[in-house]
Design a protein around this motif. Structure first.
Motif, mmCIF file in Angstrom:
data_model
loop_
_atom_site.group_PDB
_atom_site.id
_atom_site.type_symbol
_atom_site.label_atom_id
_atom_site.label_comp_id
_atom_site.label_asym_id
_atom_site.label_seq_id
_atom_site.Cartn_x
_atom_site.Cartn_y
_atom_site.Cartn_z
ATOM 1 N N MET A 192 41.835 25.500 45.972
ATOM 2 C CA MET A 192 43.088 24.566 45.459
ATOM 3 C C MET A 192 42.670 23.811 44.245
ATOM 4 O O MET A 192 41.524 23.096 44.333
ATOM 5 C CB MET A 192 43.618 23.488 46.324
ATOM 6 N N PRO A 193 43.053 24.146 43.063
ATOM 7 C CA PRO A 193 44.215 25.164 42.742
ATOM 8 C C PRO A 193 43.847 26.600 43.034
ATOM 9 O O PRO A 193 42.748 27.116 42.955
ATOM 10 C CB PRO A 193 44.700 24.908 41.409
ATOM 11 N N SER A 194 44.841 27.610 43.424
ATOM 12 C CA SER A 194 44.464 28.691 43.778
ATOM 13 C C SER A 194 44.956 29.839 42.857
ATOM 14 O O SER A 194 46.335 29.482 42.098
ATOM 15 C CB SER A 194 45.183 29.107 45.208
ATOM 16 N N VAL A 195 44.366 30.754 42.250
ATOM 17 C CA VAL A 195 44.825 31.911 41.499
ATOM 18 C C VAL A 195 45.766 32.672 42.074
ATOM 19 O O VAL A 195 47.203 32.837 41.397
ATOM 20 C CB VAL A 195 43.684 32.758 41.036
ATOM 21 N N ASP A 196 45.946 32.810 43.329
ATOM 22 C CA ASP A 196 46.996 33.528 44.110
ATOM 23 C C ASP A 196 48.377 32.757 44.014
ATOM 24 O O ASP A 196 49.447 33.373 43.589
ATOM 25 C CB ASP A 196 46.722 33.824 45.559
ATOM 26 N N ALA A 197 48.242 31.490 43.969
ATOM 27 C CA ALA A 197 49.546 30.648 43.870
ATOM 28 C C ALA A 197 50.254 30.792 42.446
ATOM 29 O O ALA A 197 51.325 30.984 42.265
ATOM 30 C CB ALA A 197 48.961 29.109 44.057
ATOM 31 N N MET A 198 49.410 30.838 41.496
ATOM 32 C CA MET A 198 49.676 30.993 40.245
ATOM 33 C C MET A 198 50.434 32.356 39.986
ATOM 34 O O MET A 198 51.632 32.496 39.531
ATOM 35 C CB MET A 198 48.481 30.642 39.015
ATOM 36 N N PHE A 199 49.645 33.275 40.440
ATOM 37 C CA PHE A 199 49.993 34.884 40.191
ATOM 38 C C PHE A 199 51.589 34.945 40.946
ATOM 39 O O PHE A 199 52.426 35.438 40.262
ATOM 40 C CB PHE A 199 49.128 35.902 40.681
ATOM 41 N N LEU B 258 41.856 38.984 35.961
ATOM 42 C CA LEU B 258 40.953 38.325 37.067
ATOM 43 C C LEU B 258 39.558 38.561 36.450
ATOM 44 O O LEU B 258 39.188 39.645 36.656
ATOM 45 C CB LEU B 258 41.373 38.963 38.434
ATOM 46 N N LEU B 259 39.095 37.454 36.327
ATOM 47 C CA LEU B 259 37.655 37.555 35.876
ATOM 48 C C LEU B 259 36.620 37.179 37.264
ATOM 49 O O LEU B 259 36.946 37.015 38.208
ATOM 50 C CB LEU B 259 37.190 36.219 34.865
ATOM 51 N N THR B 260 35.650 37.068 36.916
ATOM 52 C CA THR B 260 34.112 36.892 37.409
ATOM 53 C C THR B 260 34.553 35.756 38.741
ATOM 54 O O THR B 260 35.009 34.665 38.503
ATOM 55 C CB THR B 260 32.730 36.442 37.011
ATOM 56 N N GLY B 261 33.928 35.778 39.738
ATOM 57 C CA GLY B 261 34.172 34.863 40.806
ATOM 58 C C GLY B 261 34.086 35.345 42.252
ATOM 59 O O GLY B 261 34.008 36.475 42.501
ATOM 60 N N MET B 262 33.381 34.450 43.022
ATOM 61 C CA MET B 262 33.273 34.776 44.545
ATOM 62 C C MET B 262 34.615 34.833 45.210
ATOM 63 O O MET B 262 35.401 33.822 44.989
ATOM 64 C CB MET B 262 32.209 33.803 44.829
ATOM 65 N N GLY B 263 34.747 35.780 46.486
ATOM 66 C CA GLY B 263 35.780 35.578 47.280
ATOM 67 C C GLY B 263 36.711 36.502 46.776
ATOM 68 O O GLY B 263 36.573 37.487 45.904
ATOM 69 N N ARG B 264 37.997 36.366 47.170
ATOM 70 C CA ARG B 264 39.008 37.145 47.087
ATOM 71 C C ARG B 264 40.463 36.549 46.237
ATOM 72 O O ARG B 264 41.424 37.059 46.013
ATOM 73 C CB ARG B 264 39.520 37.896 48.438
ATOM 74 N N ASP B 265 40.365 35.307 45.999
ATOM 75 C CA ASP B 265 41.291 34.596 45.279
ATOM 76 C C ASP B 265 41.904 35.504 44.002
ATOM 77 O O ASP B 265 41.070 35.810 43.445
ATOM 78 C CB ASP B 265 41.093 33.260 45.085
ATOM 79 N N GLY B 266 43.133 35.610 44.108
ATOM 80 C CA GLY B 266 43.745 36.134 42.938
ATOM 81 C C GLY B 266 44.085 37.684 43.274
ATOM 82 O O GLY B 266 44.916 38.301 42.372
ATOM 83 N N ALA B 267 43.315 38.484 44.151
ATOM 84 C CA ALA B 267 43.459 39.626 44.267
ATOM 85 C C ALA B 267 44.743 40.119 44.642
ATOM 86 O O ALA B 267 45.494 40.999 44.188
ATOM 87 C CB ALA B 267 42.331 40.424 45.231
ATOM 88 N N ALA B 268 45.401 39.774 45.837
ATOM 89 C CA ALA B 268 46.588 39.966 46.375
ATOM 90 C C ALA B 268 47.838 39.567 45.567
ATOM 91 O O ALA B 268 48.815 40.216 45.229
ATOM 92 C CB ALA B 268 46.834 39.157 47.705
ATOM 93 N N GLY B 269 47.738 38.550 44.695
ATOM 94 C CA GLY B 269 48.550 38.102 43.790
ATOM 95 C C GLY B 269 48.727 39.120 42.549
ATOM 96 O O GLY B 269 49.809 39.320 42.080
ATOM 97 N N LEU B 270 47.517 39.478 42.101
ATOM 98 C CA LEU B 270 47.370 40.476 41.067
ATOM 99 C C LEU B 270 47.909 41.724 41.461
ATOM 100 O O LEU B 270 48.841 42.371 40.493
ATOM 101 C CB LEU B 270 45.842 40.806 40.532
ATOM 102 N N LEU B 271 47.908 42.157 42.558
ATOM 103 C CA LEU B 271 48.691 43.291 43.263
ATOM 104 C C LEU B 271 50.173 43.296 43.219
ATOM 105 O O LEU B 271 51.039 44.121 42.765
ATOM 106 C CB LEU B 271 48.034 43.747 44.694
ATOM 107 N N ALA B 272 50.510 42.044 43.744
ATOM 108 C CA ALA B 272 52.073 41.695 43.536
ATOM 109 C C ALA B 272 52.499 41.582 42.223
ATOM 110 O O ALA B 272 53.649 42.124 42.080
ATOM 111 C CB ALA B 272 52.314 40.277 44.670
ATOM 112 N N LEU B 273 51.700 41.264 41.056
ATOM 113 C CA LEU B 273 52.318 41.290 39.741
ATOM 114 C C LEU B 273 52.278 42.615 39.515
ATOM 115 O O LEU B 273 53.380 43.108 38.846
ATOM 116 C CB LEU B 273 51.410 40.217 39.108
ATOM 117 N N ARG B 274 51.534 43.547 39.661
ATOM 118 C CA ARG B 274 51.351 44.910 39.170
ATOM 119 C C ARG B 274 52.529 45.688 39.740
ATOM 120 O O ARG B 274 53.195 46.523 38.830
ATOM 121 C CB ARG B 274 50.158 45.430 39.544
#
Length: 351
Positions: free
Chosen positions: A254-261, A275-291
């Protein structure tokens, strides 16, 4: 030669005073401030801009130090860590002072004379005169209506975590003062969001400001959600409006990249997301949904990532149209923003 202006950042007051007493009387040293924590140290460095900071290893290992380290680089400040552990030259957080040539370590039991010699050595090539404020680009005059119609209708989303401060500086340094509306989520410690925003604004041509509930964001503006207890979501409108929504962590953050995406899916065909460097998986699912919804999507490649966690997850999900080295991401975002969606699709189809 003028004395070395120095800030001493050590949590333990007794230890801090011993260091001050051991080197403070030297004609080669001018102690500007003594600080017990990262927030105070950041504020003092930003205000006083010393030549060097002598910092305790416990502070340098904190995740929030990434923001301060980027500030040091921007201001040409040398920092020396008092370390109980040897310098391994590692890229991991346990030894951050082994990453680049502007970071230096000394043993915890170092005597005053060799410490002063070390300070003189590492600051020899640092700036010696004036404040190290990089020039800001002149403000672009308010655009007339015809120019507004020629502007790109796209907007930019960027998510980052560990290593993201340097990555954001690299990407945003390519953006012009009249860049597309840009929205950023960066994982960082509580209280460091404002510091990060000021740092990015100092280094970038566009106006960078913290995300505020209900704000509208237009060309030439970059908003950053970092260190807050709310998720940044896009709420549509012309210009785009944002909301900050308290709640529970999403993807562990929180804040989450997935929430924004996820909030940008209704306007996905106008989105360029990275989606830039970082630990974990935040943003990956949201990026897929955007694509899947028609956005252009980018992930940082492994070779240039400090931690290839979030970008790896996106690549493995098939969320990224491009996996690019960091220096190419900013130019690719801008090139895509200049194209109509149909032109982007044709360009990708020929690759």
């Amino acid at each position: 030669m003028d004395p070395i202006s120095l800030i001493i950042a050590i949590p333990d007051r007794s230890r801090r005073r011993r260091v001050v007493q051991s080197i403070g009387s030297s004609p080669h040293i001018r102690i500007m401030a003594e600080t017990p924590d990262l927030m105070t140290t950041f504020a003092e460095v930003e205000e006083r801009q010393p030549l060097a900071v002598l910092i305790d290893g416990s502070l340098a290992r904190a995740p929030e130090f990434e923001v301060m380290r980027a500030l040091f680089a921007a201001l040409d400040v040398r920092w020396i860590v008092i370390s109980d552990a040897p310098d391994t030259g590692s890229r991991i957080a346990a030894s951050p002072w082994g990453r680049t040539s502007d970071l230096f370590a000394v043993a915890a039991d170092i005597a005053a004379e060799p410490l002063i010699d070390h300070l003189r050595s590492v600051t020899r090539t640092a700036r010696r005169n004036g404040r190290a404020e990089p020039p800001k680009a002149p403000a672009i005059p308010r655009s007339d209506e015809a120019h507004d119609r020629r502007r790109s209708k796209r907007f930019v989303l960027i998510g980052a975590s560990t290593g993201g401060v340097d990555a954001l500086l690299t990407v945003l340094s390519t953006f012009p003062a009249d860049c597309p509306p840009t929205f950023i989520v960066q994982h960082t410690g509580g209280g460091f969001g404002e510091s990060l925003t000021r740092l990015l604004d100092r280094q970038c041509q566009a106006r960078v400001r913290p995300a505020r509930h209900g704000d509208h964001v237009t060309h030439g503006e970059v908003v950053v959600a970092a260190g807050s207890r709310a998720h940044m979501r896009l709420a549509g409108g012309k210009p785009m409006r944002i909301t900050l929504e308290p709640g529970t962590p999403i993807s562990g953050h929180m804040p989450s990249v997935d929430a924004m995406f996820d909030s940008a899916i209704p306007g996905a065909k106008r989105v360029v997301a990275a989606l830039l460097t970082g630990m974990g998986r935040d943003g990956a699912a949201g990026l897929l949904a955007l694509r899947d919804a028609g956005a252009t999507t980018i992930a940082q490649d492994e070779a240039t990532s400090t931690v290839y966690g979030m970008p790896r997850a996106a690549v493995e999900l098939g969320a990224a149209m491009h996996s690019l080295p960091l220096p190419r991401i900013g130019p690719e975002i801008l090139r895509t923003c200049r194209e109509a969606p149909s032109e982007t699709n044709r360009r990708l189809a020929t690759r």
